[in-house]
Enzyme design. Structure first.
Site, mmCIF file in Angstrom:
data_model
loop_
_atom_site.group_PDB
_atom_site.id
_atom_site.type_symbol
_atom_site.label_atom_id
_atom_site.label_comp_id
_atom_site.label_asym_id
_atom_site.label_seq_id
_atom_site.Cartn_x
_atom_site.Cartn_y
_atom_site.Cartn_z
ATOM 1 N N HIS A 34 38.139 26.094 -27.043
ATOM 2 C CA HIS A 34 38.602 24.720 -27.264
ATOM 3 C C HIS A 34 38.396 24.385 -28.735
ATOM 4 C CE1 HIS A 34 34.340 23.766 -27.217
ATOM 5 N NE2 HIS A 34 34.223 24.213 -25.985
ATOM 6 N N GLY A 36 36.190 22.825 -30.269
ATOM 7 C CA GLY A 36 34.834 23.046 -30.754
ATOM 8 C C GLY A 36 34.657 24.461 -31.273
ATOM 9 N N HIS A 37 35.116 25.439 -30.487
ATOM 10 C CA HIS A 37 35.051 26.835 -30.928
ATOM 11 C C HIS A 37 35.879 27.049 -32.201
ATOM 12 C CE1 HIS A 37 34.434 27.505 -26.433
ATOM 13 N NE2 HIS A 37 33.333 27.995 -26.966
ATOM 14 N N GLY A 149 27.539 25.813 -31.909
ATOM 15 C CA GLY A 149 27.682 24.371 -31.778
ATOM 16 C C GLY A 149 26.396 23.714 -31.306
ATOM 17 N N ILE A 178 31.811 18.715 -31.226
ATOM 18 C CA ILE A 178 33.184 18.212 -31.290
ATOM 19 C C ILE A 178 33.491 17.514 -29.969
ATOM 20 C CG2 ILE A 178 35.606 18.806 -31.638
ATOM 21 C CD1 ILE A 178 33.837 19.312 -34.080
ATOM 22 N N SER A 188 33.989 24.514 -22.321
ATOM 23 C CA SER A 188 34.884 25.342 -21.499
ATOM 24 C C SER A 188 34.888 24.869 -20.053
ATOM 25 C CB SER A 188 34.446 26.811 -21.580
ATOM 26 O OG SER A 188 34.453 27.251 -22.921
ATOM 27 N N ARG A 189 33.786 24.296 -19.601
ATOM 28 C CA ARG A 189 33.689 23.826 -18.223
ATOM 29 C C ARG A 189 34.596 22.627 -17.956
ATOM 30 N NH1 ARG A 189 28.856 25.829 -15.683
ATOM 31 N NH2 ARG A 189 27.636 27.064 -17.158
#
Length: 281
Positions: A34, A36-37, A149, A178, A188-189
């Site tokens: 996502h 954030g990654h 993160g 983020i 991811s969840r």
């Protein structure tokens, strides 16, 4: 874009870059990428000559077999997202055997108490699994810098502790959480929630923001009781834990002291999906 599934091939490539004096940045992930990654990739690209991202769902950090089974695996989609940032990123997407061989077990670490609270209390063995796989990945990739993160803040402290104890020559860099436009921490969840429930789950962040406000005038016990009440009547939400702790030690506090940094940590189940968040207060 180069995608490696075998560590020996990846090591050969990295060795070539290192001999040429290139710096290596590393972003370890379990995939289902996502924004954030992707922000971690962007930071690594800005600070290093070469960026490697691993995509590997690590079995030893799951104490719940069903959770491991349900964890999203979306390699093709992940690669497409990475390409939009840069086609120069090297992807390492191994299978379990390439990382562990035939011995899929965790190494035991002494994290000096960091692993006994919060996630460690509710997920026994989790951080030994995290420490094991990150150590293995660091030994394979041999990065100069690695990016994580702050949503998984406890994990960040534990990886720093592991690096210090093992004297691995890598700088661990924590990066800001983020969030989506409503404030929900990207995870991811979140993919396991409907769009409607993702919007509702932003309530977790709203609670944390109010915690930050209350921290100016109320003690941690009062704030903790208030947080519990917020979720007792919130349909579809189940609070697993909430604590306010020292940012460096994760020791839960009953009163605040001047000169110390604190964070609020929370875990909430939303429609059966476990979401974690934290906020510096």
């Amino acid at each position: 874009m180069k995608i490696y599934t075998q560590q020996n091939e990846l090591k050969n490539t990295i060795s070539t870059y290192k001999k040429a004096g290139k710096s290596i940045g590393f972003v370890p992930t379990m995939g289902a990428l996502h924004e954030g990654h992707l922000s971690l990739i962007s930071k690594s690209l800005s600070e290093n000559d070469v960026t490697v991202m691993s995509i590997f769902v690590n079995p030893t950090q799951f104490n719940n077999a069903e959770d491991l089974k349900k964890y999203p695996r979306t390699l093709e989609a992940d690669v497409e997202k990475i390409k939009k940032i840069s086609e120069k990123v090297i992807v390492y997407a191994p299978n379990t055997e390439d990382i562990y061989g035939e011995n899929v077990v965790s190494e035991k670490f002494n994290f000096e108490g960091l692993d006994k609270v919060m996630e460690g209390e509710f997920r026994p063995g989790h951080f030994d699994g995290v420490g094991t796989v990150v150590k293995k990945l660091f030994e394979i990739v041999t990065p100069d810098k690695a990016y994580f993160g702050e949503k998984d803040y406890q994990q960040l402290l534990i990886i720093n502790k592991m690096v210090t104890q093992t004297q691995l020559p890598v700088q661990v860099i924590g990066c800001p959480i983020i969030r989506d436009e409503k404030g929900l921490a990207l995870s991811s969840r979140n993919q396991r929630l409907s769009k409607e429930k993702q919007t509702e789950a932003a309530y977790i962040y709203q609670v944390l923001q109010e915690v930050k406000n209350q921290f100016n005038t109320k003690n941690p016990t009062e704030i903790g009781n208030w947080v519990k009440k917020q979720f007792e009547t919130k349909e579809g939400f189940e609070l697993e834990y909430f604590i306010i702790a020292e940012a460096d030690t994760l020791i839960e506090i009953t009163k605040k002291e001047s000169g110390k940094k604190y964070r609020a940590f929370i875990v909430v189940y939303v429609d059966g999906v476990r979401l974690i968040d934290n906020l510096e207060i």
